[in-house]
Write an enzyme that holds these catalytic residues in place. Structure first.
Site, PDB file in Angstrom:
ATOM      1  N   ASP A 110       0.622  -1.157   0.063  1.00  0.00           N
ATOM      2  CA  ASP A 110       0.143  -0.034   0.112  1.00  0.00           C
ATOM      3  C   ASP A 110       0.965   1.117  -0.046  1.00  0.00           C
ATOM      4  OD1 ASP A 110       0.798   0.502   2.560  1.00  0.00           O
ATOM      5  OD2 ASP A 110      -0.791  -0.775   3.373  1.00  0.00           O
ATOM      6  N   LEU A 111       0.426   2.567   0.032  1.00  0.00           N
ATOM      7  CA  LEU A 111       0.881   3.641  -0.273  1.00  0.00           C
ATOM      8  C   LEU A 111       2.139   4.064   0.625  1.00  0.00           C
ATOM      9  CD1 LEU A 111       0.842   6.504  -1.662  1.00  0.00           C
ATOM     10  CD2 LEU A 111      -0.740   7.222   0.251  1.00  0.00           C
TER      11      LEU A 111
END
Length: 296
Positions: A110-111
């Site tokens: 994820d980010l």
């Protein structure tokens, strides 16, 4: 006839091997009437193709098969693991070296997560490496706010259910505690969406840093942030069951994917006509798309 032979394979599998999309997404493209074989538009994915068949998507030839390749990439935090982001944020693929061919990710980070991300030009290889049945562990170094207990780690090892989602056995080790934070080593095999963050939050510990340090036999090691390193073909054959590709030294053929920096945007076009054409076909190259993958 839908049975695969050594010379034939399912159309969705062929599209995935070319790095265009996942098998499931290929099936959706076929149902939408975007795929033709030898000039005939398909309406079902229950179709096999031979190496000599002419396959197009949106009127463009699909890429010729290349030898399966795999890269280690040290993903920095702040990048999205997708080819396009609706919010306009930088993606992993925006930051890759221009000489790399079109690739897709094996799973996602994820980010705000960082560390080892595997990249490949072969959708079938990506699918194989992601399957829980493969049995490969994903190992993470995790910093949390709080002081986890051994009892929490024991519960993780037995598996827990969070908001109706069952998470299988997860190995957790408390490495150190300093001030308000603790460092853990977490190993899992499933890789469900945001799995590490969700199970830690279940115990009341928010994750402030998450670094994937290994994926199966491949480790992050001392690979610098943002760097890419290709995995040797011998490792692909010996540890991942990838068959030897006979045409590794062959020159690029029409339809093969050029390096990322030499691609131009592909415009949507009408499907190929139902009948054979006598005009010479100009073979374009389709871009691969990242299939939706699970995030840990």
């Amino acid at each position: 006839m839908t049975t695969e032979t050594p010379q034939k394979e399912r159309i969705a599998k062929r599209m995935a091997r070319a790095g265009l999309c996942s098998r499931r997404e290929a099936e959706r493209w076929i149902e939408a009437g975007r795929v033709t074989v030898n000039g005939k538009t398909l309406d079902s994915a229950a179709f096999t193709v031979a190496p000599e068949d002419h396959i197009t998507v949106d009127g463009k030839d699909i890429p010729a098969l290349e030898r399966p390749r795999l890269w280690r990439y040290h993903k920095p935090p702040g990048l999205v693991t997708s080819h396009k982001d609706e919010k306009g944020r930088d993606t992993v693929f925006d930051k890759l070296p221009e000489e790399l061919p079109r690739v897709i990710s094996v799973g996602r980070l994820d980010l705000n997560s960082e560390g080892l991300l595997l990249l490949t030009n072969d959708g079938e290889l990506a699918r194989k490496l992601e399957l829980p049945a493969t049995g490969w562990k994903r190992k993470y170094r995790v910093r949390v706010h709080g002081h986890p207990r051994d009892a929490d780690m024991e519960k993780l090892a037995k598996g827990i259910t969070v908001e109706g989602v069952r998470y299988g056995s997860i190995d957790g080790t408390i490495d150190s505690t300093k001030g308000a934070n603790s460092w853990l080593t977490i190993s899992l095999r499933e890789g469900k969406n945001r799995e590490v963050r969700k199970v830690m939050e279940y115990f009341g510990y928010s994750v402030s840093r998450l670094i994937r340090i290994s994926y199966g036999p491949l480790s992050l090691g001392d690979l610098p942030a943002g760097a890419v390193d290709e995995v040797k073909s011998k490792i692909l054959r010996d540890q991942m069951g990838v068959e030897k590709f006979d045409d590794q030294s062959a020159p690029p053929q029409l339809g093969q994917r050029p390096p990322r920096g030499k691609r131009q945007a592909i415009k949507r076009s009408s499907p190929a006509p139902a009948g054979p054409s006598t005009a010479p076909r100009k073979k374009g190259t389709l871009k691969a798309r990242p299939s939706p993958k699970r995030t840990s």
